[in-house]
Design a protein around this motif. Structure first.
Motif: not given
Length: 139
Positions: A7, A12, A85-86, A108-109, A115
Motif C-alpha cells: 500500500s 492509487t 492485498k494492500p 484489492v480489499d 484499491l
C-alpha cells in the motif's frame, strides 16, 4: 530490512477497464495512462479480469488479419486474476514476481474491490529506497 507494505508504493489511480468495453477503447485507455495493463471491473468495482498490452496486441493482429474490429475486453481478458492485498509485504511480492508472469498486480480489499495496482518498477523502487536507507544508517 523493515517490512514495507504494498500500500505504501501502489498506484492509487490505475487504469480501469470493463468487460463490455471495446478492445480499441481499452487500448486508448492504456496508452493514455502509460500503463502496460489494467484490471477489468464489474459494476461494483470488483476485479473480474486483467487485460495486458500483450492481450491487446494479439487481438489487434487478429483483427487486422480478419478485418474484424468489434471485440470486447471480456472476450480476451485473463482470468482468474492474480491480485494481492494492500497489507502484503513488498518483499513477499518481489518473491512472487520471481515466480509469476504478471508485470502488474491489481491490489484489492478483502471483498475483491480494486484499491490500486503495483508494477515491477514500483517494487524495485521500494526495495532500492529501503536498501539505500539501510546503507545510510549503517554508514
Amino acid at each position: 530490512m523493515e517490512s514495507l507494505q504494498v500500500s505504501d508504493y501502489m498506484n492509487t489511480h490505475p487504469v480501469k477497464l470493463n468487460v463490455d468495453m471495446p478492445v480499441a477503447q481499452a487500448v486508448e485507455a492504456l496508452l493514455a495512462s502509460g500503463q502496460s495493463g489494467g484490471p477489468v471491473l464489474d459494476s461494483k468495482g470488483k476485479v473480474v479480469g486483467f487485460l495486458s498490452e500483450q492481450d491487446c496486441i494479439a487481438q489487434m493482429i487478429a483483427s487486422s488479419y480478419y478485418r474484424e474490429q468489434i471485440c470486447r475486453v471480456g472476450e480476451i481478458m485473463k482470468t482468474p486474476v492474480l491480485s494481492i492485498k494492500p497489507y502484503m509485504s513488498v518483499i513477499e511480492l518481489a518473491q512472487l514476481l520471481l515466480k509469476e508472469k504478471p508485470r502488474v498486480y491489481p491490489i484489492v480489499d478483502d471483498d475483491g474491490v480494486l484499491l490500486g495496482s503495483i508494477n515491477r518498477t514500483a517494487v524495485l523502487r521500494a526495495i532500492d529506497v529501503q536498501l539505500n536507507d539501510g546503507y545510510q544508517r549503517a554508514g
